[in-house]
Design a protein around this motif. Structure first.
Motif, short mmCIF file in Angstrom:
data_model
loop_
_atom_site.label_atom_id
_atom_site.label_comp_id
_atom_site.label_asym_id
_atom_site.label_seq_id
_atom_site.Cartn_x
_atom_site.Cartn_y
_atom_site.Cartn_z
N ILE A 12 10.51 -15.29 72.80
CA ILE A 12 11.39 -15.03 71.82
C ILE A 12 10.91 -15.70 70.55
O ILE A 12 11.11 -15.11 69.38
N HIS A 13 10.33 -16.95 70.83
CA HIS A 13 9.88 -17.64 69.41
C HIS A 13 8.87 -17.01 68.87
O HIS A 13 8.72 -16.96 67.68
N ALA A 14 7.77 -16.72 69.58
CA ALA A 14 6.55 -15.89 69.22
C ALA A 14 7.21 -14.53 68.34
O ALA A 14 6.59 -14.23 67.42
N ASP A 15 8.16 -13.97 68.96
CA ASP A 15 8.42 -12.36 68.26
C ASP A 15 9.07 -12.93 66.92
O ASP A 15 8.73 -12.22 65.90
N ILE A 16 9.97 -13.82 67.01
CA ILE A 16 10.54 -14.20 65.38
C ILE A 16 9.75 -14.78 64.74
O ILE A 16 9.53 -14.34 63.51
N ALA A 17 8.66 -15.65 65.16
CA ALA A 17 7.77 -16.17 64.31
C ALA A 17 6.70 -15.17 63.60
O ALA A 17 6.30 -15.27 62.51
N SER A 63 14.12 -20.40 58.60
CA SER A 63 13.78 -19.46 59.73
C SER A 63 13.39 -20.19 60.81
O SER A 63 13.65 -20.20 61.87
N ARG A 64 12.48 -21.60 60.31
CA ARG A 64 12.04 -22.29 61.72
C ARG A 64 13.28 -23.07 62.15
O ARG A 64 13.17 -23.04 63.54
#
Length: 453
Positions: A191-196, A30-31
């Motif tokens: 976007i990064h924070a949402d997926i993380a 995922s990362r």
């Protein structure tokens, strides 16, 4: 150690190990996927900004071109008129044009008038970059971009800025403009924070389920293991679906910006040039130059519309999947010379927007593979809508798949399959008897939407 204890250990230890492995693998993959997606989004937005900057510079050049070329009233008078035009030529909240002589002296700056008249050849930004010097060098090299930090008028802060400079060699001027890129960092971070956050939630839920499974392993060993596997698969599909949704949303946003903003600006400029062309009957040279500009503008408008259509075809949202597939087939045929036959039933409102997008992207990926690998002369796209499900097939008469037939296909095939499985569909890859490749998709129609229809 009793047999029951051994059985529990044999069950629990692999369960723990598998849970850790799944969590670690999910986190790592995922990362990697987050990094790849955010980089792709950042590159797309940055590319769009580069094109936007070029368009603004073209607009400025169009505004001063006649004065610069003909110098009515003498050079000094022409330069004064150009300075006045550029001084008042702004866009957005923080967009403006600046002009420096080749020794670094500023002669136009609408937002920071205290710079006008000063020599800023050795001016450095907060990172130690020689801003004016590098912009002049980029202009002398034929025009180019330069990244630096600069004062942002609307915010009153110093932000990252992408500048673009060209050379007005007859006057020895460097004309430049730029766009601030701090919004790119904020959007990518969101976007990064949402997926993380989704990943953390998935890992937390997986951990809690694992603890619960250990407590009740003696009673429901087989059931817990089966349930855990299904749950993990479900969460992974949700994560994959979320990534696809974010990607489609960003494509749609960029496509809309290109279509509604840049394209309209270009059309407005074209009207102006067309008026110049029609009024320049007494000046053949001016009429010829205007005709060249019209031709260039037509090509630019067509290219902007092509990019917008590739990112997110408006026909898919406005007219539905059937019309979108027909448009895709026609465009592919015009570009590649490969004959495309499209037969598509209307889905009307019996299919969700996400499912329509997934089917369109599958066909788009198939056409890309045909152009790259198949060596085909004809492609057939068929979409048949039944009472409870639809069937989509894409067939070509090319070289076909290698032997033995790959079990899982490449990355593109896996992405297509995951898109379809997200909406309960099924996708298969096979060789045609007459030669070539066949992609077959079956997807159930949305019962609630079908009932409403």
């Amino acid at each position: 150690m009793t047999f029951k204890t051994k059985l529990l250990l044999i069950t629990i230890l692999p369960l723990i190990a598998v849970s850790i492995l799944i969590g670690g693998t999910t986190y790592y993959q995922s990362r990697e996927l987050i990094n790849a997606q955010t980089q792709a989004v950042e590159q797309r937005i940055l590319s769009a900004k580069r094109q936007e900057i070029r368009n603004y510079v073209s607009l400025a050049l169009t505004s001063i071109e006649q004065i610069y070329r003909e110098e009515p009233g003498g050079r000094e008078a022409a330069q004064a008129r150009v300075k006045d035009i550029l001084q008042h030529l702004t866009f957005d909240y923080d967009g403006y044009f600046f002009v420096y002589t080749l020794d670094g002296t500023n002669i136009v700056h609408p937002k920071l008038p205290h710079l006008v008249g000063g020599n800023w050849w050795d001016l450095q930004d907060d990172n130690g970059d020689y801003v004016i010097r590098n912009l002049i060098l980029a202009a002398q090299a034929g025009g180019g971009f330069h990244q630096y930090v600069w004062h942002k008028p609307s915010a009153g802060t110093v932000e990252e800025k992408l500048g673009y400079a060209i050379l007005l060699d007859k006057w020895g001027w460097m004309l430049g403009t730029g766009l601030y890129t701090d919004d790119i960092a904020r959007e990518v971070a969101a976007i990064h924070a949402d997926i993380a956050g989704s990943i953390r939630q998935t890992l937390l839920v997986t951990f809690m389920i694992t603890l619960a499974a250990i407590v009740i392993a003696g009673l429901l060993i087989a059931g817990v293991r089966f349930s855990e596997q299904r749950f993990a698969d479900s969460r992974l599909k949700e994560l994959t679906n979320r990534i696809f949704q974010v990607q489609e949303q960003e494509r749609k946003r960029v496509s809309t910006e290109l279509h509604d903003s840049i394209s309209q600006l270009l059309v407005s400029v074209r009207y102006g040039v067309e008026m110049i062309h029609s009024e320049a009957g007494s000046s053949p040279d001016l009429q010829t130059q205007a005709a060249k500009c019209l031709k260039t503008l037509d090509g630019t408008i067509a290219e902007v519309r092509r990019i917008s259509r590739d990112l997110r075809p408006s026909v898919l949202d406005d007219m539905g999947l059937s019309a979108a597939l027909g448009s895709l087939g026609k465009e592919f045929q015009n570009q590649s010379g490969i004959v495309v036959n499209v037969t598509a039933d209307q889905c009307q409102t019996r299919l969700s927007e996400g499912a329509k997008t997934a089917l369109y992207r599958v066909v788009q990926e198939c056409m890309t593979n045909v152009a790259r690998h198949a060596g085909a002369s004809e492609v057939t796209i068929s979409l048949k809508v039944g009472q409870h499900s639809l069937v989509l097939s894409v067939e070509d008469n090319g070289v076909g798949l290698p032997r033995p037939l790959p079990r899982s296909g490449g990355l593109g095939f896996r992405n297509m399959r995951e898109r379809i499985e997200t909406y309960g569909g099924r996708l298969t890859l096979s060789r045609r008897t007459a030669g070539g490749t066949r992609i077959w998709v079956q997807m159930p129609l949305d019962k609630q939407l079908a009932k409403a229809a």
